[in-house]
Scaffold this motif. Structure first.
Motif, short mmCIF file in Angstrom:
data_model
loop_
_atom_site.label_atom_id
_atom_site.label_comp_id
_atom_site.label_asym_id
_atom_site.label_seq_id
_atom_site.Cartn_x
_atom_site.Cartn_y
_atom_site.Cartn_z
N GLN A 37 -28.70 101.93 36.35
CA GLN A 37 -28.80 103.18 37.10
C GLN A 37 -28.79 104.34 36.12
O GLN A 37 -27.87 104.47 35.31
N SER A 221 -18.00 103.35 42.93
CA SER A 221 -18.04 104.25 44.09
C SER A 221 -18.78 105.53 43.75
O SER A 221 -19.59 106.04 44.55
N ASP A 224 -22.48 104.79 43.48
CA ASP A 224 -23.04 104.63 44.83
C ASP A 224 -23.34 105.99 45.44
O ASP A 224 -24.40 106.21 46.04
N LEU A 225 -22.40 106.92 45.28
CA LEU A 225 -22.58 108.27 45.81
C LEU A 225 -23.76 108.96 45.16
O LEU A 225 -24.58 109.60 45.83
N ALA A 227 -26.36 107.57 43.83
CA ALA A 227 -27.60 106.95 44.30
C ALA A 227 -27.99 107.46 45.67
O ALA A 227 -29.18 107.62 45.98
N GLU A 228 -27.00 107.73 46.50
CA GLU A 228 -27.27 108.20 47.86
C GLU A 228 -27.75 109.65 47.88
O GLU A 228 -28.57 110.03 48.72
N THR A 229 -27.24 110.47 46.94
CA THR A 229 -27.52 111.90 46.98
C THR A 229 -28.67 112.30 46.07
O THR A 229 -29.09 113.45 46.08
N LYS A 230 -29.17 111.38 45.26
CA LYS A 230 -30.22 111.71 44.30
C LYS A 230 -31.53 112.01 45.02
O LYS A 230 -31.92 111.31 45.93
#
Length: 230
Positions: A37, A221, A224-225, A227-230
């Protein structure tokens, strides 16, 4: 100065001479590599020596290095093995170099983060005196995304110094709790994530750190955040 990070970017307040910050950043970078990532880290200085009006004491740093290095041997850390006279008395030049490297003509955020990681490795693993420009520039020359010649010119002009002092003043406010303090979009904020540490007493009176555990799941965590907000 805002702590609101761009999507996919972590804003990290820290001192290069802080072992807990170096542990957190290593954990985040290593976890991102494992996940394949891509992340960017926007470094902000939390200059401990300016807060404390003294060099960060070796008798505090070395016990922290020992307990962290023993629990996380993959770091390769060791106590200072160079001449005592070469032990860094300041991290301000290194912090300034990381800020100067943010200039796109030098390296941008990616180059700045690469230099930050390399300077921490030079200190904690190689026992190099990152207080002096020649060592900083030698480290920079081995960084793929840093133009060491451009960095040398920038540092000669004092680039990065004003930013470090401005960030120190910002860090004196209540939002920044210490080194490290990480921020990301979506309201993420975490001060010194992961370690369960207690001191046996005042370190100035011989107290020692006791690292009872380290939970690295915070990095998963956070990624993950991101990746969600990118």
């Amino acid at each position: 100065m805002s702590n609101a990070a761009e999507p996919g970017t972590v804003t990290a307040w820290s001192d290069i001479g802080c072992p807990w910050a170096s542990l957190a950043l290593h954990t985040l970078r290593a976890t991102a590599r494992e996940r394949r990532q891509d992340i960017l880290i926007d470094h902000r200085a939390f200059p401990l020596e300016l807060f404390n009006s003294q060099p960060t004491p070796k008798f505090i740093v070395e016990p922290e290095i020992i307990v962290i290095g023993a629990r996380r041997p993959e770091l390769g850390w060791r106590i200072w093995s160079g001449p005592e006279s070469d032990y860094p008395s300041t991290t301000l030049p290194a912090l300034e170099a990381v800020q100067a490297a943010k200039d796109p003509s030098v390296g941008g955020l990616r180059g700045s983060d690469e230099l930050d990681a390399a300077l921490r490795h030079a200190f904690y693993v190689e026992s190099r005196c990152i207080s002096i420009h020649s060592e900083i520039l030698d480290v920079a020359a081995k960084c793929e995304h840093v133009d060491a010649e451009a960095l040398a010119g920038a540092m000669q002009r004092g680039a990065g110094r004003a930013e470090v002092y401005e960030q120190w003043r910002t860090a004196e406010g209540p939002e920044i709790q210490g080194s490290p303090h990480l921020f990301a979009s979506g309201g993420y904020a975490s001060h010194n994530p992961g370690p369960f540490v207690e001191w046996t007493g005042d370190p100035n009176q011989g107290g020692l750190p006791r690292l009872d555990g380290y939970d690295s799941s915070w990095a998963q965590s956070l990624l993950d955040l991101l990746a969600e907000t990118k």
